[in-house]
Scaffold this active site. Structure first.
Site, PDB file in Angstrom:
ATOM      1  N   TYR A   1       0.879  -1.133   0.061  1.00  0.00           N
ATOM      2  CA  TYR A   1       0.083  -0.162  -0.109  1.00  0.00           C
ATOM      3  C   TYR A   1       0.708   1.093  -0.001  1.00  0.00           C
ATOM      4  O   TYR A   1       0.336   2.301  -0.527  1.00  0.00           O
ATOM      5  CB  TYR A   1      -0.696   0.184   1.160  1.00  0.00           C
ATOM      6  CG  TYR A   1      -2.100  -1.050   1.233  1.00  0.00           C
ATOM      7  CD1 TYR A   1      -2.161  -1.781   0.046  1.00  0.00           C
ATOM      8  CD2 TYR A   1      -2.847  -1.032   2.321  1.00  0.00           C
ATOM      9  CE1 TYR A   1      -3.231  -2.636   0.092  1.00  0.00           C
ATOM     10  CE2 TYR A   1      -4.072  -2.019   2.262  1.00  0.00           C
ATOM     11  CZ  TYR A   1      -4.038  -2.916   1.144  1.00  0.00           C
ATOM     12  OH  TYR A   1      -5.252  -3.755   1.107  1.00  0.00           O
TER      13      TYR A   1
ATOM     14  N   ASP B   1      -2.868 -18.152   1.874  1.00  0.00           N
ATOM     15  CA  ASP B   1      -3.954 -18.934   1.527  1.00  0.00           C
ATOM     16  C   ASP B   1      -4.710 -19.716   2.327  1.00  0.00           C
ATOM     17  O   ASP B   1      -5.814 -19.930   2.485  1.00  0.00           O
ATOM     18  CB  ASP B   1      -3.864 -19.437   0.005  1.00  0.00           C
ATOM     19  CG  ASP B   1      -2.321 -19.976   0.009  1.00  0.00           C
ATOM     20  OD1 ASP B   1      -1.451 -20.035   0.950  1.00  0.00           O
ATOM     21  OD2 ASP B   1      -1.898 -20.589  -0.982  1.00  0.00           O
TER      22      ASP B   1
ATOM     23  N   ASP C   1      -5.386  -6.603   6.047  1.00  0.00           N
ATOM     24  CA  ASP C   1      -6.466  -6.166   5.544  1.00  0.00           C
ATOM     25  C   ASP C   1      -7.548  -6.917   5.135  1.00  0.00           C
ATOM     26  O   ASP C   1      -8.908  -7.001   5.565  1.00  0.00           O
ATOM     27  CB  ASP C   1      -6.464  -5.087   4.536  1.00  0.00           C
ATOM     28  CG  ASP C   1      -7.255  -4.153   3.922  1.00  0.00           C
ATOM     29  OD1 ASP C   1      -8.575  -4.158   4.606  1.00  0.00           O
ATOM     30  OD2 ASP C   1      -7.203  -3.527   2.605  1.00  0.00           O
TER      31      ASP C   1
ATOM     32  N   LYS D   1       3.624 -15.247   2.601  1.00  0.00           N
ATOM     33  CA  LYS D   1       3.318 -15.899   1.495  1.00  0.00           C
ATOM     34  C   LYS D   1       4.748 -16.213   1.153  1.00  0.00           C
ATOM     35  O   LYS D   1       5.289 -15.981   0.093  1.00  0.00           O
ATOM     36  CB  LYS D   1       2.862 -15.154   0.352  1.00  0.00           C
ATOM     37  CG  LYS D   1       2.394 -16.226  -0.967  1.00  0.00           C
ATOM     38  CD  LYS D   1       1.652 -17.133  -0.441  1.00  0.00           C
ATOM     39  CE  LYS D   1       1.064 -18.028  -1.833  1.00  0.00           C
ATOM     40  NZ  LYS D   1       0.560 -19.098  -1.618  1.00  0.00           N
TER      41      LYS D   1
ATOM     42  N   ASP E   1     -11.144  -8.702   7.435  1.00  0.00           N
ATOM     43  CA  ASP E   1     -12.445  -8.379   7.171  1.00  0.00           C
ATOM     44  C   ASP E   1     -13.075  -9.949   7.268  1.00  0.00           C
ATOM     45  O   ASP E   1     -14.267 -10.130   7.375  1.00  0.00           O
ATOM     46  CB  ASP E   1     -12.521  -7.699   5.910  1.00  0.00           C
ATOM     47  CG  ASP E   1     -12.662  -6.264   5.781  1.00  0.00           C
ATOM     48  OD1 ASP E   1     -12.313  -5.797   7.035  1.00  0.00           O
ATOM     49  OD2 ASP E   1     -12.546  -5.644   4.853  1.00  0.00           O
TER      50      ASP E   1
END
Length: 408
Positions: free
Chosen positions: A184, A267, A291, A235, A295
């Site tokens: 980001y 994942d 992020d 990852k 959620d």
């Protein structure tokens, strides 16, 4: 953990709003700490910046402000509230998503309570004039790198979860998200035309060792105060930045022998959150993974309208906000769930001001209100009483006053 963590980093001079406002340079970023101003005898006073924002933001902030004020008053605290525009509201008012006056008010406060930012109205704006950039600038320039997002399935709401009762019941986790680095914020980034005349868009996932170390320490300390289990999500089988992430987190584990450290690819973590969420105690991860996963975790609890968050830095005020969006489709209809914002106010008291008794008073009031069967539409189930945003706030206020010790 206090609102201020330990480090000595500084930002380079920037121009937040090209052509609109003055640059926010280093000399304007004197670190701020919690300050108790002169108050009535026996009381402490704090300055709180309120940033309602857009959509349902003003509705939930109005309710949370009343609850915060009442809980504080009962615990000998006084608040001086300063409300300032951000996001789309600021764009409509002065043409920029984060006016310098709003930033200065936030920076000089003891803590910041934010509602929500964004809406369809501004979707076609240029990037630097999107409402969401206000949140980007706030996080970056307040240097609040540690984002704490609790996800707990309350007994009163276990049937509101989309998961089976036996899967959701008892879930209690904390997601520690790195907030000011990664893809980001990484450079280079942009959209350009390549040698074939085709447009390409690109972003950079970038982490320095010190950025990983500081968020990992926050996560280890958080896990130490909970059930002593920390899962680092990355990852590392594909991304070089994640290889470094895993290396640094693993190296720090020796300093926390009482915390059990595990690693998980993102994942798999996304799948495990749905398959067996109770396996998680504390999760630490980078900006983009945090992020997304937070959620996802919110829906385990029954509604994203229930989850608060705290964003903390090395010095200066913390930023406290619900993780839900601005929900423009229900804005102004008294349908919003204010509980995430009310619980964010409790986190403000606990993590931002160190006032745990007042924080607990709010948390108990929320539980008591739920025990009485009051529900907004997002968490409603037959047999309970459907209420709007304002009435839910009024019921929480009654419970704050009643001093009922609710059971979790």
């Amino acid at each position: 953990m206090a609102a201020a963590l330990q480090t000595n980093t500084r930002l380079k001079p920037i121009n937040v709003f090209p052509g609109k406002c003055r640059s926010l340079t280093d000399h304007s970023r004197v670190p701020c700490r919690v300050r108790c101003a002169a108050a009535s005898p026996g009381k402490k006073r704090f300055n709180i910046a309120l940033l309602p924002g857009d959509g349902i933001g003003p509705e939930v902030i109005s309710v949370a402000k009343n609850v915060l004020q009442q809980a504080g008053s009962l615990e000998g605290l006084e608040f001086n509230f300063q409300e300032m525009p951000v996001g789309g509201a600021a764009l409509d008012l002065v043409g920029v998503p984060l006016p310098e006056e709003s930033f200065e008010a936030a920076k000089q406060s003891d803590a910041i309570l934010l509602g929500a930012i964004g809406g369809y109205k501004w979707d076609n704006n240029e990037k630097h004039l999107r409402p969401e950039m206000a949140l980007f600038y706030l996080r970056r320039d307040l240097k609040v790198f540690a984002n704490l997002r609790p996800a707990t399935v309350l007994p009163q709401l276990v049937d509101a979860s989309t998961l089976k009762r036996e899967v959701a019941e008892g879930v209690d986790m904390m997601i520690v998200r790195e907030l000011t680095g990664g893809i980001y914020f990484g450079e280079p980034r942009g959209i350009k035309t390549n040698e074939n005349g085709e447009e390409v868009g690109f972003n950079t996932e970038f982490y320095a060792a010190h950025e990983i170390d500081r968020i990992a320490r926050v996560a280890f300390e958080t896990a130490r105060k909970r059930r002593g289990k920390l899962c680092s999500v990355d990852k590392a089988n594909v991304l070089d930045a994640s290889i470094l992430w895993r290396k640094r987190v693993t190296a720090l584990a020796s300093e926390y022998p009482d915390v059990e450290l595990t690693h998980m690819y993102v994942d798999n973590a996304a799948m495990q959150l749905i398959r067996d969420p109770k396996q998680f105690d504390t999760i630490v991860t980078n900006n983009i993974f945090g992020d997304i996963l937070s959620d996802e975790a919110s829906m385990i609890t029954g509604s994203i309208g229930m989850l608060p968050s705290a964003s903390l830095g090395v010095s200066g005020p913390g930023l406290f906000e619900p993780i839900h969006g601005s929900a423009p489709d229900i804005a102004g209809q008294d349908k919003a769930n204010p509980l995430a914002t009310i619980l964010s106010a409790a986190m403000l008291l606990k993590y931002g001001l160190g006032e745990e008794k007042a924080a607990r008073r709010i948390e108990d009031a929320v539980l008591d209100t739920l025990n009485k069967g009051f529900r907004t539409g997002d968490i409603y189930s037959p047999g309970n009483k459907l209420v709007g945003c304002k009435e839910m706030g009024e019921e929480v206020l009654k419970s704050v006053d009643s001093k009922v010790a609710a059971t979790v």
